[in-house]
Scaffold this active site. Sequence first.
Site, short mmCIF file in Angstrom:
data_model
loop_
_atom_site.label_atom_id
_atom_site.label_comp_id
_atom_site.label_asym_id
_atom_site.label_seq_id
_atom_site.Cartn_x
_atom_site.Cartn_y
_atom_site.Cartn_z
CB SER A 33 30.35 41.65 41.30
OG SER A 33 30.63 42.79 42.11
CG ASP A 40 34.28 32.33 41.18
OD1 ASP A 40 34.88 31.25 41.04
OD2 ASP A 40 34.84 33.44 41.19
CG HIS A 91 39.08 39.62 37.45
ND1 HIS A 91 39.38 38.31 37.66
CD2 HIS A 91 37.82 39.65 36.96
CE1 HIS A 91 38.33 37.56 37.34
NE2 HIS A 91 37.38 38.35 36.89
CG HIS A 98 35.20 36.42 33.98
ND1 HIS A 98 34.63 36.63 35.21
CD2 HIS A 98 34.30 35.68 33.28
CE1 HIS A 98 33.44 36.05 35.25
NE2 HIS A 98 33.23 35.46 34.09
CG ASP A 140 30.55 39.14 37.49
OD1 ASP A 140 30.81 38.07 36.93
OD2 ASP A 140 31.36 40.08 37.58
CG HIS A 141 33.37 36.82 39.72
ND1 HIS A 141 34.07 35.65 39.62
CD2 HIS A 141 33.79 37.61 38.70
CE1 HIS A 141 34.89 35.72 38.57
NE2 HIS A 141 34.73 36.89 38.01
#
Length: 292
Positions: free
Chosen positions: A50, A105, A177, A205, A83-84
């Site tokens: 991430s 994102d 999350h 997610h 990720d993200h």
Amino acid sequence: MGLTPTRTLMDAAAAAGTGQGAFNVIHLETVEGLVAGAERAGLPLILQISENCAKYHGGLEPLALATLAAARAASVPVAVHLDHAEDEQLAYQAVELGFGSIMYDGAGFDYAENVAVTRRVTDYAQARGVYVEAELGKVGGKDGAHAPGVLTDKDEAAAFVAATGVDALAVAVGSSHAMTERSAALDLDRIAGLKAALQVPLVLHGSSGVPDGAIVAAIAAGMTKINVSTHLNGFFTRAVRGYLAANPAVVDSRKYLRAGRDALIPEVARLLRLFADVPESGPVLTSGQAGK
């Protein structure tokens, strides 16, 4: 086997109607434990780094290169994913480093800006053979782009995918999350509606907060990529705490980090089998066979 394009794993899972596990890297010990778990299961894995993880390590490249090397050496198919990424330049860096996929994102932008920036990132990545995931709807559990918000609307999602050209879409359907209890309730009807409205795989997610049965039901309803981080971090951390409690004089960090790494292996294998609908005693599978 070894380093595999994310598209290969996602296409195989989507075609089979099964789930593909995507588990987050925190440091090198988690990379090793996650890969070992996938090898125990004999199933493919997506390793995710991430933007927050890259920031923790002072930059993306060192951990990324180690993760890519571990993927190449694996005896099962392993893809590497960003990720993200809210930082557009970080997404481009991941492409150049050799990641098989990126998640840009833009959920913190208004709709029009999200579309414009996601389209730009998607064009760059896809021109270089890299698979792109985006997000629409706000998945709770983080600040900023992930403050609690409305769930994903299927008509808006269809328009967003058409406008941006992304390969997969993370959708907000009730998960959050960083949950440490597995108590989230998913909107299965919404998942089914999104699946029917879209031609790209759906991504869940915040799966750490979702019970096993609900994840299985979500996969049956149309989810493909299942992201897990906090749940596995708990196994690692509990094992480290246990080792230190039993060995208070230890100063060699390899000893307690090994305990954390090893604690990941059985749970990673179990989750991958659960998502792929493979029994505990199931055969070792290749990426082309996964979930069939």
